[in-house]
Motif scaffolding. Structure first.
Motif, PDB file in Angstrom:
ATOM      1  N   VAL A 244       0.816  -1.472   0.009  1.00 30.12           N
ATOM      2  CA  VAL A 244      -0.005   0.071   0.147  1.00 30.12           C
ATOM      3  C   VAL A 244       0.841   1.233  -0.052  1.00 30.12           C
ATOM      4  CG1 VAL A 244      -1.557   1.447   1.348  1.00 30.12           C
ATOM      5  CG2 VAL A 244      -1.957  -0.898   0.987  1.00 30.12           C
ATOM      6  N   ASP A 245       0.691   2.166  -0.671  1.00 28.21           N
ATOM      7  CA  ASP A 245       1.074   3.622  -0.791  1.00 28.21           C
ATOM      8  C   ASP A 245       0.141   4.207   0.115  1.00 28.21           C
ATOM      9  OD1 ASP A 245       1.712   6.321  -1.160  1.00 28.21           O
ATOM     10  OD2 ASP A 245       1.793   6.045  -3.563  1.00 28.21           O
ATOM     11  N   ARG A 246       0.875   4.725   1.206  1.00 27.83           N
ATOM     12  CA  ARG A 246       0.422   5.475   2.251  1.00 27.83           C
ATOM     13  C   ARG A 246      -0.336   6.682   1.753  1.00 27.83           C
ATOM     14  NH1 ARG A 246       3.357   9.778   4.474  1.00 27.83           N
ATOM     15  NH2 ARG A 246       1.721   9.911   6.295  1.00 27.83           N
TER      16      ARG A 246
ATOM     17  N   ASP B  93      -6.427   6.315   4.294  1.00 33.78           N
ATOM     18  CA  ASP B  93      -7.503   5.850   5.214  1.00 33.78           C
ATOM     19  C   ASP B  93      -7.089   4.460   5.652  1.00 33.78           C
ATOM     20  OD1 ASP B  93      -7.353   4.839   2.695  1.00 33.78           O
ATOM     21  OD2 ASP B  93      -9.660   4.522   2.536  1.00 33.78           O
ATOM     22  N   VAL B  94      -6.050   3.545   4.886  1.00 36.58           N
ATOM     23  CA  VAL B  94      -5.800   2.380   5.343  1.00 36.58           C
ATOM     24  C   VAL B  94      -4.802   2.526   6.289  1.00 36.58           C
ATOM     25  CG1 VAL B  94      -4.486   0.112   4.302  1.00 36.58           C
ATOM     26  CG2 VAL B  94      -6.430   1.381   3.137  1.00 36.58           C
ATOM     27  N   ASP B  95      -3.795   3.496   5.819  1.00 33.90           N
ATOM     28  CA  ASP B  95      -2.616   3.706   6.640  1.00 33.90           C
ATOM     29  C   ASP B  95      -2.910   4.263   8.010  1.00 33.90           C
ATOM     30  OD1 ASP B  95       0.403   4.534   7.090  1.00 33.90           O
ATOM     31  OD2 ASP B  95      -0.635   6.510   7.044  1.00 33.90           O
ATOM     32  N   ALA B  96      -4.083   4.912   7.984  1.00 30.75           N
ATOM     33  CA  ALA B  96      -4.145   5.291   9.372  1.00 30.75           C
ATOM     34  C   ALA B  96      -4.792   4.550  10.448  1.00 30.75           C
ATOM     35  CB  ALA B  96      -5.445   6.589   9.124  1.00 30.75           C
ATOM     36  N   VAL B  97      -5.531   3.326   9.871  1.00 32.29           N
ATOM     37  CA  VAL B  97      -5.945   2.422  10.729  1.00 32.29           C
ATOM     38  C   VAL B  97      -5.054   1.639  11.381  1.00 32.29           C
ATOM     39  CG1 VAL B  97      -7.482   0.073  10.521  1.00 32.29           C
ATOM     40  CG2 VAL B  97      -8.411   2.349   9.577  1.00 32.29           C
ATOM     41  N   TYR B  98      -3.962   1.057  10.290  1.00 31.23           N
ATOM     42  CA  TYR B  98      -2.937   0.230  10.760  1.00 31.23           C
ATOM     43  C   TYR B  98      -1.786   0.958  11.573  1.00 31.23           C
ATOM     44  CZ  TYR B  98      -6.075  -2.989   8.511  1.00 31.23           C
ATOM     45  OH  TYR B  98      -6.849  -3.987   8.164  1.00 31.23           O
TER      46      TYR B  98
END
Length: 673
Positions: A79-81, A86-91
């Motif tokens: 994943v490119d943050r 959104d994905v980056d924030a969760v994980y």
């Protein structure tokens, strides 16, 4: 042979397209594969300009043995943050909760349902192999324990998301009390306690450019007359511009300084930093007349136009921290110098003189006897320095250059719009204003699909990822700055549409704002942040645009929405104002305004009135200069010439003074006289 990432649009993902790792992009297909094979997902998150991401890629993801283990026991997802914040924030919330710190590359192990059961950042190859083997064994032999752990972590993430507090901010649950004058005074007092008086900035190493905090201090000084707030902003801006974090040859700022004195940077150059700093230095020059602030603003704008502008009209995301030299990635290789190298370009005499001016020593301030370039004092011969700077910049262009992440991110281009619009008007740079208009046109033509905003594009082709909240807020803010600079009604109309879409799809019935839309892709937790970091969080970004739009359009509903958003940021603002710079800066504008200034007419007299209005540092002021009774421009509608002459109309809180026709009378009206 390229793996699945060969079809990606993200430059970061494309960097991994030839890995032996069988990468998947984020999406349901990857998780369906994990469910079908009954294996966990390995999620790796990074970005193109990240130094340690490159290191881990070379050590592990390009390694055949690592790839064999990873492909056999996991579904690897890259994943490119910057493309999927959104994905980056969760994980990242999971990584911080489990390890006490975050960063990139981020490495998480997930169940096929997306629930994390392990998280970390960079792993050297031996540790990474041990992690893969241990996690694979745990998944096969201790499944119940792993699933129990993942369920508990997922529940924690949902709880964190409900509060919106960010890692390290100490923020509590959202508030319903607006940010007050007392809150702003307390924030400035707290910033004073962490201020580094000798070196500028806040706290110790590493030091990041506190762009939003500087904007807060400038606005607080303008509203209250605080000499101390102005001095902290001025000292910090001066120190950053004099040090090695600023590119003394090409303009623009690196991501951060690894030391407390702004000497040695982490060399990546990010669009969002330079966009915000362009605006800060422009506003500092307006407030103080400081020629250094003007020079840095103009050089930063020139850097953006020269090195980050794309052919389509947008602006690329970053220049890499590393430069490829003889097949190896070397950080800073493009930018650092030795005294010998200076002499080779300039000759022995000028080389020695330049070395003294730029703090280049035999011992070096960086690695292997090289130095970053600092300009601790202005040269006594500006003409000589201009020639030297040009010669060194020309020579530097013949060195290997850092790679460019050329995806165009909506939020960061919104920040650029605001910076270019303000600098174009306040510094008299028509080219910057024209670039802002090209950028705005591109974003509205390409990044809006079916009435909805998308996150990013590359080479003029928009990606599938939906825009998040800060995309909407920052784009609207940039469009509104462009409207005030040009009086073109299309920018105001577009900003209103973006804001209304955000309020409709990102806001709950009680006004709570989320970072992702209500009809977006479901994640293990719906991310929400009320803490600013390197850029405004979605809530403060939207609040700022709502305050501006309310003043320009005369909309009470948008003002109420802004106050609700600012109230949500209050706990973080009270506990650690360094993580609430943009929310606090926006609160300064809300408290000081709206002060609406409409200048009508053409010719030298009108231009003089407009210049006087724009010289006001009031954080609550919005200024529009255009034709009298201009349709579609609320501040100009119903505002005629006065006796056939250009005039300025000043309104406070939607209550208007009589129009004035002289600069002296306008200055008096703006000062409350």
């Amino acid at each position: 042979m390229a793996n699945r990432l060969g079809r990606a649009t993200s430059p970061y993902l494309l960097q991994h397209a030839d890995n032996p790792v069988d990468w998947w992009e984020w999406g349901e297909d990857a998780f369906a594969e994990a469910r079908g094979r009954d294996v966990p997902v390995l999620l790796s998150v990074g970005y193109a300009a990240c130094h340690w991401c490159h290191v881990m890629a070379h050590e592990s993801f390009e390694d055949e043995e690592v790839a064999r283990v990873l492909n056999a026991a996991f579904v690897p997802v890259k994943v490119d943050r910057e493309e999927r914040p959104d994905v980056d924030a969760v994980y990242m919330a999971a990584t911080t909760a489990l390890t006490g710190q975050g960063g990139w590359p981020m490495t998480c192990l997930l169940t096929p349902e997306g629930e994390p059961f392990f998280a970390g950042t960079y792993f050297p190859r031996p540790q990474f192999l041990a992690l893969l083997e241990g996690a694979g064994t745990a998944w096969r032999e201790q499944r119940e324990r792993v699933l129990d752990s993942s369920a508990r972590i997922a529940e924690h993430l949902r709880a964190v998301s409900a509060t919106g507090r960010g890692a390290g901010t100490g923020g509590a649950a959202a508030d319903s009390v607006p940010l007050s004058e007392d809150d702003l005074a307390a924030a400035v007092t707290a910033l004073r306690r962490s201020f580094d008086e000798p070196r500028g900035g806040f706290g110790g190493a590493p030091k990041f450019p506190p762009s939003m905090v500087l904007e807060l201090l400038l606005r607080h000084a303008a509203r209250t007359g605080s000499a101390d707030a102005l001095a902290m902003a001025h000292r910090t801006a001066d120190a950053m511009a004099r040090g090695g974090m600023y590119d003394q040859l090409g303009g623009g700022f690196a991501r951060y300084s690894v030391d407390a004195g702004w000497v040695v940077p982490h060399f990546e150059k990010m669009l969002y930093d330079n966009a915000q700093l362009l605006r800060v230095y422009t506003h500092l020059h307006r407030a103080t007349g400081d020629p250094l602030a003007r020079r840095v603003a103009e050089e930063t704008a020139d850097f953006l136009m020269r090195d980050l502008a794309t052919a389509e009209g947008g602006f690329a995301s970053a220049l890499d921290a590393d430069t490829a030299v003889d097949g190896h990635s070397v950080e800073g290789a493009t930018y650092v110098w030795s005294a010998t190298q200076l002499a080779e370009v300039l000759g022995p005499q000028d080389g020695a003189r330049a070395a003294g001016l730029l703090s280049v020593t035999d011992a070096g301030t960086f690695e292997h006897g090289t130095s970053t370039l600092q300009l601790r004092a202005d040269p006594d011969d500006p003409g000589w320095w201009a020639d030297v700077r040009a010669a060194l910049l020309t020579a530097r262009r013949h060195r290997p250059q850092p790679a460019r992440d050329d995806k165009v991110v909506t939020a960061w281009n919104g920040l650029v719009l605001a910076g270019l619009a303000d600098a174009g008007v306040l510094l008299g740079r028509a080219d910057l204003l024209a670039a802002a208009e090209r950028c705005a046109t591109f974003l509205l033509d390409v990044h809006v699909v079916g009435g909805r905003l998308r996150r990013a594009s590359r080479d003029g082709v928009v990606g599938a990822a939906a825009a998040v909240l800060d995309d909407h807020g920052d784009l609207a803010e940039g469009l509104l700055a462009l409207h005030t600079a040009t009086a073109d009604p299309r920018w105001l109309t577009a900003a209103g549409s973006v804001l209304d879409t955000a309020l409709r799809h990102f806001s709950d019935a009680d006004g709570t704002l989320h970072d992702t839309p209500d009809d977006g892709e479901p994640l293990v937790a719906r991310p929400r942040s009320v803490a600013d970091n390197a850029e405004p969080c979605g809530t403060s970004a939207l609040a700022a645009a709502l305050v501006s739009y309310a003043a320009l359009a005369g909309s009470g509903a948008h003002r109420e929405a802004a106050e609700s958003a600012l109230a949500a940021c209050r706990p973080v603002a009270r506990s650690d104002p360094r993580f609430a710079g943009w929310a606090l800066a926006t609160a300064e504008a809300a408290l000081a305004g709206p002060v609406q200034v409409a200048v009508v007419g053409t010719g030298p007299a009108a231009e003089a009135l407009a210049a006087a209005a724009r010289a006001s540092t009031s954080p609550g002021a919005v200024v529009v200069h255009g034709a009298p009774d201009a349709p579609g421009v609320p501040l100009l509608e119903g505002r005629p010439l006065v006796g056939g002459e250009p005039a300025a109309y000043v309104c406070r809180g939607f209550v208007c003074d009589r129009p004035v026709t002289t600069v002296a009378d306008l200055d008096s009206a703006l000062s409350g006289g």
